[in-house]
Design an enzyme around this catalytic site. Sequence first.
Site, short mmCIF file in Angstrom:
data_model
loop_
_atom_site.label_atom_id
_atom_site.label_comp_id
_atom_site.label_asym_id
_atom_site.label_seq_id
_atom_site.Cartn_x
_atom_site.Cartn_y
_atom_site.Cartn_z
N GLU A 47 12.49 -7.83 4.19
CA GLU A 47 12.86 -6.79 3.49
C GLU A 47 12.83 -4.96 3.90
OE1 GLU A 47 10.00 -4.09 1.26
OE2 GLU A 47 7.91 -6.17 2.34
N LYS A 182 -3.57 -4.89 -0.06
CA LYS A 182 -4.12 -4.17 0.41
C LYS A 182 -5.48 -3.69 -0.77
CE LYS A 182 -0.34 -1.28 2.24
NZ LYS A 182 0.00 -2.47 1.54
N1 PSU Z 1 3.25 -1.98 0.89
C1 PSU Z 1 3.08 -2.10 1.43
N2 PSU Z 1 4.44 -1.37 1.79
C2 PSU Z 1 5.23 -1.79 1.29
C3 PSU Z 1 4.48 -2.29 0.40
C4 PSU Z 1 3.80 -2.94 0.14
O1 PSU Z 1 1.96 -1.43 2.64
O2 PSU Z 1 6.55 -1.93 1.84
C5 PSU Z 1 6.48 -2.34 -0.88
C6 PSU Z 1 7.20 -3.99 -0.46
O3 PSU Z 1 8.38 -3.94 -1.36
C7 PSU Z 1 6.21 -4.30 -2.12
C8 PSU Z 1 6.23 -3.69 -3.33
O4 PSU Z 1 7.74 -5.24 -1.90
O5 PSU Z 1 5.71 -2.18 -1.89
C9 PSU Z 1 5.35 -3.66 -4.23
O6 PSU Z 1 5.81 -2.67 -5.04
P1 PSU Z 1 4.90 -2.56 -6.39
O7 PSU Z 1 3.93 -1.77 -6.22
O8 PSU Z 1 5.33 -0.84 -7.63
O9 PSU Z 1 5.86 -4.06 -7.19
#
Ligand code: PSU
Length: 354
Positions: A47, A182
């Site tokens: 990604e 997390k």
């Molecule tokens: N967790 C991480 N690093 C990241 C992300 C999540 O440790 O870069 C990013 C990923 O691209 C994940 C996104 O798909 O955040 C999720 O965002 P949201 O919580 O807004 O859905």
Amino acid sequence: MIRNVRRARRAASTASSRRGPLRNGLVTYSDEVSAALAHGGPVVALESTIISHGMPYPQNLDTAREVEAIVRDNGAVPATVAIMDGALHVGLEAAHLERLAKEGQNATKCSRRDISLVLARGGVGATTVSGTMIASELAGIEVFVTGGVGGVHRGVEDTMDVSADLSELGRTPVVVVCAGVKSILDIPRTLEFLETQGVAVMGWNTDDFPAFFTVDSGEKAPIRVDEPEEVAAWLRANTDLGLRSGAVVAVPNPEPADQVVIDAALDQALREVKGGGITGKETTPYLLKRLNELTGGESLRSNIALVKNNAIVGSRIAVSRAALRGNGARVTSGIRSFSSSSSSSSSSSSSSSS
Ligand code: PSU
Ligand code: MN
């Protein structure tokens, strides 16, 4: 560069147990990804939101390059996904990777909702887990490596904040290799939601569901897997049945961060989010950035280590899956196929030199 698309399509449809990659002007493949897909070789999707929004420059660029190298060293082809120049790129050229890393948060963070808009407007988009899963499926890539997936946010009762990653996992048949979820998120609720969505959640060599920075979230992993072959066999069964849902392979962090340090930083960052009116897609990037600042780089160090480790595991799964394809396991039912007429519009999937 003009590609022999007919030959590639024919090769892809016989070598792969699923349909070949979507080829029209909206999707662009790097040469190495295109070649690997054409003969059913192992490809690992990566990604780009982790690059643009998840880590600061220049560590983001260094890490992205190193992760690609690790995938290659482990016998697979890396396919970093991003939107640039009006196309969804599956496999980024070196110059594109650098551009994206420098764009940082100026790039649009693209989940399912955002992809078509950024393509239509010709913007620069970084794909999240959700967005990258979509690209993977369009390309015919079954394994995708990242750091952490999104989840159900704490305080969901008030905010309804549930990452689009989770519903994507329920509707897109890709294995997402990550280090779990997390603890800035509500992990028990995330696991409940994944169960509802029909997502197979697997602990890699562990009974415990990992919590990204730390190896144990206090929750059990619903499924335990110990070898890449087990995940490859799962993929084959899931594909052959046409189930259309994905899986999470959660790998314990090889360099866990200090739980006390992380928790203290988390508490503060979460308070800032609440007090600062930070909402929606801004939330996760803000939390990651503050965590890095508040832990004096400790969280970033741990983050980089786990992504690299995940790349090893994902590559082994992709290699194992390709071996199964070579064994003649294939499905002929054509779960869903893209109109081949679209291929004529763009028989060259230009690798868009920058
Ligand atoms: N967790 C991480 N690093 C990241 C992300 C999540 O440790 O870069 C990013 C990923 O691209 C994940 C996104 O798909 O955040 C999720 O965002 P949201 O919580 O807004 O859905
Ligand atoms: Mn959200």
